[in-house]
Design a protein around this motif. Structure first.
Motif, mmCIF file in Angstrom:
data_model
loop_
_atom_site.group_PDB
_atom_site.id
_atom_site.type_symbol
_atom_site.label_atom_id
_atom_site.label_comp_id
_atom_site.label_asym_id
_atom_site.label_seq_id
_atom_site.Cartn_x
_atom_site.Cartn_y
_atom_site.Cartn_z
ATOM 1 N N ASP A 53 104.252 133.441 81.292
ATOM 2 C CA ASP A 53 104.694 134.765 80.872
ATOM 3 C C ASP A 53 104.484 134.837 79.361
ATOM 4 O O ASP A 53 105.308 134.351 78.584
ATOM 5 C CB ASP A 53 106.173 134.932 81.246
ATOM 6 C CG ASP A 53 106.778 136.211 80.699
ATOM 7 O OD1 ASP A 53 106.045 137.007 80.061
ATOM 8 O OD2 ASP A 53 107.987 136.414 80.886
ATOM 9 N N LEU A 54 103.355 135.434 78.955
ATOM 10 C CA LEU A 54 102.944 135.338 77.542
ATOM 11 C C LEU A 54 103.976 135.964 76.604
ATOM 12 O O LEU A 54 104.242 135.426 75.525
ATOM 13 C CB LEU A 54 101.572 135.970 77.337
ATOM 14 C CG LEU A 54 100.427 135.322 78.134
ATOM 15 C CD1 LEU A 54 99.081 135.939 77.739
ATOM 16 C CD2 LEU A 54 100.378 133.818 77.935
ATOM 17 N N TYR A 55 104.563 137.090 76.999
ATOM 18 C CA TYR A 55 105.617 137.693 76.167
ATOM 19 C C TYR A 55 106.853 136.802 76.161
ATOM 20 O O TYR A 55 107.470 136.581 75.118
ATOM 21 C CB TYR A 55 105.960 139.105 76.642
ATOM 22 C CG TYR A 55 105.085 140.176 76.032
ATOM 23 C CD1 TYR A 55 105.414 140.762 74.814
ATOM 24 C CD2 TYR A 55 103.925 140.597 76.667
ATOM 25 C CE1 TYR A 55 104.610 141.742 74.244
ATOM 26 C CE2 TYR A 55 103.114 141.583 76.110
ATOM 27 C CZ TYR A 55 103.467 142.154 74.908
ATOM 28 O OH TYR A 55 102.671 143.124 74.343
ATOM 29 N N GLY A 56 107.221 136.305 77.316
ATOM 30 C CA GLY A 56 108.382 135.430 77.405
ATOM 31 C C GLY A 56 108.219 134.164 76.563
ATOM 32 O O GLY A 56 109.174 133.689 75.935
ATOM 33 N N LEU A 57 106.981 133.640 76.551
ATOM 34 C CA LEU A 57 106.705 132.433 75.759
ATOM 35 C C LEU A 57 106.622 132.734 74.268
ATOM 36 O O LEU A 57 106.623 131.811 73.447
ATOM 37 C CB LEU A 57 105.363 131.820 76.194
ATOM 38 C CG LEU A 57 105.286 131.199 77.592
ATOM 39 C CD1 LEU A 57 103.826 130.933 77.978
ATOM 40 C CD2 LEU A 57 106.089 129.895 77.629
ATOM 41 N N GLY A 58 106.497 134.010 73.919
ATOM 42 C CA GLY A 58 106.245 134.368 72.523
ATOM 43 C C GLY A 58 104.891 133.853 72.057
ATOM 44 O O GLY A 58 104.726 133.458 70.906
#
Lengths: 243, 243
Positions: free
Chosen positions: B38-43
């Motif tokens: 989750d690219l947003y979740g991973l920052g």
């Protein structure tokens, strides 16, 4: 004429930066004014996300387009977005200078589009394409690629630039820009990667800067690319000739 | 089969997130294992830049491809890149879940490609296309768009998905993936933006999740898209039939 250059390369000593400075100088020499947005230098954040919106329309569920429209209406757009819009509004010609990474723009430039082309402000269902916000302005992509010129073309190894740049070109057309044919600098190789001898490379790169200087000073009069527009579509958005 | 989903949407309550969870559940139900990024979740930072490289090959001038190759050889790739590569290496099927923003992927996904497809490590002049690092694996784009299905096609208002997705598809082909036909979810509208009534929208969106669940569970056996490969080019990289 006033030109604005969006520059998207991390290294000030790169050939991309040389192309940017060449355009600045060449345009100034023929009497134009020039501003730049050096996206790496600015530390521009390309990630569209809730944190950019301090006063949310809907704090519980983030919808990018709705929050863009809301921030535009409320005057709460992020400063770095507002400043980019102001620079675009003053320009007659907008130049995008970037290296081709994975058949498209670096993420920092893609995200500049995601954030700066504000829904509800710079485009609506009626204000786009030929009726777009930036109609009357010209846009021009200046792209570098490591592969040599012969690698490109339909079906060729590197692919076809018309297809490769379509998403960018069509997005600029969507925003109302008249889009100029792109200027492609081929075979731009870092040290140890070159397909050719150092002398040949140096001469070719220098010659290419001259060609670019000449090209960009004619940007105001060059014929623009043609894309489908309102008159070409039926009421269902389909191409008329296909109907 | 092991599937890995690259998810690129900022809102956990979005339809994109529902598509991601639907794929997770559907694949697990037929006995596959699933991981996600989750690219947003991973920052995840999508900007390729000098700061990611702690031990530079050339500290004076940043060339992304040269530093990628150097970091690969020295074992100094950034952790967030190394972890993404490990997840790809374990997968038989890689799914990319994202909304269409400006006729392409959100910047966070574009920059995932800029950083994770490491030059000199995951591709070289000989290890690409049919000889690519990820040969034998399948890749699939699952894309949402706000516009209705009838807006798309050659010459139509929204443009043609074959052209729009070519840069992504060809990049995956470059890396050796077999690319599946994309799954497009049309008319995905936020509140107040819909082209249709709320009931009709709700039913359509629910039906689309079922269609997606069916599609993704057949991803292992579906016929893949065809792109030009080594046998199609002459020694100058041109398409043979054009020569």
């Amino acid at each position: 004429m006033h030109a604005h250059i969006i520059h998207a390369h991390p290294e000030p000593g790169s050939y991309n930066s040389a192309l940017m400075r060449t355009a600045e100088t060449a345009l100034a020499e023929v009497g134009h004014t020039v501003t730049t947005s050096d996206l790496y230098g600015l530390g521009f954040d390309p990630v569209e996300k809730p944190q950019h919106y301090i006063r949310r329309e809907n704090p519980d569920c983030f919808a990018a387009l709705a929050e863009q429209r809301h921030a535009w209406n409320e005057g709460t757009l992020p400063d770095e977005v507002r400043l980019e819009i102001e620079k675009l509004e003053k320009a007659d010609l907008v130049i995008f200078q970037f290296p081709l990474w994975w058949h498209g723009p670096p993420a920092i430039l893609k995200g500049w589009m995601d954030r700066v082309f504000v829904s509800g402000g710079l485009y609506t269902s009626r204000m786009r394409y030929g009726t777009g916000y930036f109609r009357g302005k010209r846009a021009l992509l200046s792209v570098t690629t490591g592969a040599p010129v012969h690698a490109f073309g339909p079906g060729s190894r590197g692919g076809d630039f018309d297809t490769m740049l379509w998403p960018l070109h069509y997005s600029l057309h969507y925003m109302g820009f008249d889009v100029l044919p792109p200027y492609i600098s081929y075979g731009i190789q870092g040290h140890g990667y070159s397909y050719e001898g150092e002398d040949s490379l140096r001469d070719r790169l220098a010659g290419n800067l001259c060609d670019w200087a000449s090209y960009v000073t004619h940007a105001g009069s060059l014929e623009t690319l043609q894309f489908p527009d309102w008159d070409d579509w039926d009421e269902n958005d389909q191409a008329l000739q296909a109907g």
